[in-house]
Enzyme design. Structure first.
Site, short mmCIF file in Angstrom:
data_model
loop_
_atom_site.label_atom_id
_atom_site.label_comp_id
_atom_site.label_asym_id
_atom_site.label_seq_id
_atom_site.Cartn_x
_atom_site.Cartn_y
_atom_site.Cartn_z
N LYS A 172 -23.56 -25.75 12.28
CA LYS A 172 -24.05 -26.79 11.36
C LYS A 172 -24.93 -27.79 12.10
O LYS A 172 -24.93 -27.84 13.33
CB LYS A 172 -22.85 -27.50 10.72
CG LYS A 172 -21.98 -28.24 11.72
CD LYS A 172 -20.73 -28.81 11.06
CE LYS A 172 -19.83 -29.47 12.09
NZ LYS A 172 -18.59 -29.98 11.48
N ARG B 106 -9.14 -36.01 4.51
CA ARG B 106 -10.57 -36.03 4.23
C ARG B 106 -10.82 -35.01 3.13
O ARG B 106 -10.92 -35.36 1.97
CB ARG B 106 -11.37 -35.74 5.51
CG ARG B 106 -12.85 -35.99 5.40
CD ARG B 106 -13.58 -35.73 6.71
NE ARG B 106 -13.41 -34.36 7.19
CZ ARG B 106 -13.92 -33.91 8.34
NH1 ARG B 106 -14.60 -34.70 9.14
NH2 ARG B 106 -13.73 -32.64 8.69
N TYR C 26 -37.07 -55.47 26.58
CA TYR C 26 -36.84 -56.34 25.43
C TYR C 26 -35.65 -57.26 25.65
O TYR C 26 -34.58 -56.81 26.06
CB TYR C 26 -36.59 -55.51 24.17
CG TYR C 26 -37.84 -54.87 23.61
CD1 TYR C 26 -38.88 -55.65 23.12
CD2 TYR C 26 -37.96 -53.49 23.56
CE1 TYR C 26 -40.02 -55.05 22.59
CE2 TYR C 26 -39.09 -52.89 23.04
CZ TYR C 26 -40.12 -53.67 22.55
OH TYR C 26 -41.24 -53.09 22.03
N MET D 7 -38.61 -47.63 21.96
CA MET D 7 -38.80 -46.47 21.08
C MET D 7 -39.26 -45.24 21.83
O MET D 7 -38.79 -44.13 21.59
CB MET D 7 -39.81 -46.81 19.96
CG MET D 7 -39.90 -45.70 18.92
SD MET D 7 -41.11 -45.99 17.63
CE MET D 7 -40.35 -47.31 16.71
C1 LIG Z 1 -17.69 -29.35 12.48
C2 LIG Z 1 -16.45 -28.66 12.12
C3 LIG Z 1 -15.77 -27.91 13.08
C4 LIG Z 1 -16.17 -27.87 14.55
O1 LIG Z 1 -15.70 -29.02 15.15
P1 LIG Z 1 -15.87 -29.27 16.74
O2 LIG Z 1 -15.11 -30.49 16.99
O3 LIG Z 1 -17.34 -29.44 16.95
O4 LIG Z 1 -15.35 -28.05 17.37
C5 LIG Z 1 -14.65 -27.21 12.68
N1 LIG Z 1 -14.23 -27.27 11.41
C6 LIG Z 1 -14.85 -27.99 10.45
C7 LIG Z 1 -14.31 -28.01 9.08
C8 LIG Z 1 -15.97 -28.72 10.79
O5 LIG Z 1 -16.58 -29.44 9.84
#
Ligand SMILES: *Cc1c(COP(=O)(O)O)cnc(C)c1O
Length: 368
Positions: free
Chosen positions: A35, A131, A256, A304
């Site tokens: 992802k 969640r 800055y 930046m």
């Molecule tokens: C992103 C995600 C993972 C992977 O998590 P990591 O901490 O990067 O290994 C596993 N399960 C779900 C549901 C996720 O959203």
């Protein structure tokens, strides 16, 4: 000369880390989580590099799965949050994706859809993360509904997510795991529970499948490394060069707001990398940086397009010197993205996913 900032992506390191995840859990299959454009590394390139190793991939949404399908990735792809609206099921079916269900409306949509072939489904239970997922008490009823619809719903797996797998010897983790073990036994369900920290540190949580994400990219998610996590190799090296050097007198401010003031007569190097590239503006003075493979530190606020480093103790460093913002230095020295993240009051995930499109990715290795 082109702007020297580059994200070098070492696909051999990615393969090494994937094999580590797999070998740590010899009775599980490891789903490679791709992802957020493979945590900023480029999902298509990473999927191709893992194609002969990983039996399946995971992404957050159908748009990410479509990118992989268009690039010719024909392995199963799990949608970790399932569909966001019922109309997506047509595309799920056409693309041969696997779905997660975490809410009743998704189950209803799935059970009123006629797929060409049954859709493999991962049923998410909320075992304590609070969640996504069905409450534990509702899980059996959901499971029964889905298993009674085998012409629409393919293989079922029990899925859950840990809130605290990164803290070793954690009571809350054990409570989640005990709940899940009981539920899986009652349902006779194959499980998919382990994220990266659980893959690395909690063999009790390994299931039919595991879901390693950030560890594939070489970041150690544990609060305190273990023998396994010490074997991870960095995949992304964010590198640039010194583009200007100046001397400043003791007491002179740099950058800055004058956040950093020279404690002595100092040599300051200007690096082509800034928050417009995704380098975190919260990087404190003292955030480590490698210059020609030697450690020094940020001095002054990140701009930046540029940031400033202290070269006073590196007299050989000059315009054109190689700068490693994280990853593998030009010599033996490494700078872990986890260490940089601590100085930015964040985690590696935000630094890696935060590298912006302006930074060219350059791929190395990956041939099987
Ligand atoms: C992103 C995600 C993972 C992977 O998590 P990591 O901490 O990067 O290994 C596993 N399960 C779900 C549901 C996720 O959203």
């Amino acid at each position: 000369m082109a702007r020297p900032l580059i994200a070098d992506i070492d696909l051999d390191a990615l393969r090494h880390n994937y094999r580590l995840a797999r070998d740590l859990a010899p009775h599980s299959q490891a789903l490679a989580v791709l992802k957020a454009d493979a945590y900023g590394h480029g999902a298509v390139a990473c999927a191709h590099a893992l194609l002969d190793l990983a039996p399946a991939f995971a992404v957050a949404c159908i748009e990410e799965a479509e990118v992989l399908r268009r690039a010719g990735i024909d392995k199963p792809i799990v949608l970790l949050e399932g569909i966001f609206e019922a109309t997506e099921l047509e595309r799920v079916d056409a693309l041969g994706l696997w779905v997660t269900v975490h809410s009743h409306w998704q189950v209803d949509a799935l059970l009123s859809f006629r797929p060409q072939r049954p859709i493999p489904t991962w049923v998410k239970v909320d075992s304590g993360m609070h969640r996504l997922g069905f409450p534990v008490v509702q899980l059996s009823a959901v499971w029964q509904r889905l298993s009674a619809a085998s012409e629409r719903v393919g293989d079922l797996h029990l899925m859950s997510h840990f809130a605290t797998a990164d803290t070793l010897d954690d009571a809350y983790f054990r409570r989640q795991l005990a709940l899940l073990d009981e539920l899986a036994a009652t349902l006779g369900a194959p499980t998919c529970l382990a994220n990266s920290p659980a893959t690395l540190a909690w063999p009790q949580a390994h299931g039919a499948w595991n879901r390693p994400g950030v560890m594939l990219y070489g970041s150690d998610p544990l609060q305190g490394a273990n023998d396994a996590s010490r074997r991870l190799e960095p995949v992304m090296t964010l590198r640039s060069e010194i583009i200007a050097v100046r001397d400043v007198e003791a007491g002179e401010p740099v950058g800055y707001g004058g956040r950093w003031t020279a404690p002595r007569r100092s040599r300051i190097g200007v690096v082509a990398a800034g928050y417009g590239d995704g380098y975190d503006r919260h990087a404190a003075d003292g955030t480590p940086v490698l210059v020609d493979g030697r450690r020094t530190a940020i001095a002054g606020k990140v701009s930046m397009d540029m940031l400033t480093v202290d070269l006073t103790d590196l007299p050989d460093a000059d315009i054109g010197s190689q700068v490693t913002l994280w990853g593998q230095g030009p010599g033996e020295e490494r700078l872990s993205v986890d260490e940089v993240a601590r100085h930015c009051d964040t985690i590696s995930y935000t630094l890696l996913t935060g590298v912006l499109p302006r930074v060219p990715r350059r791929y190395h290795g990956g041939a099987s």
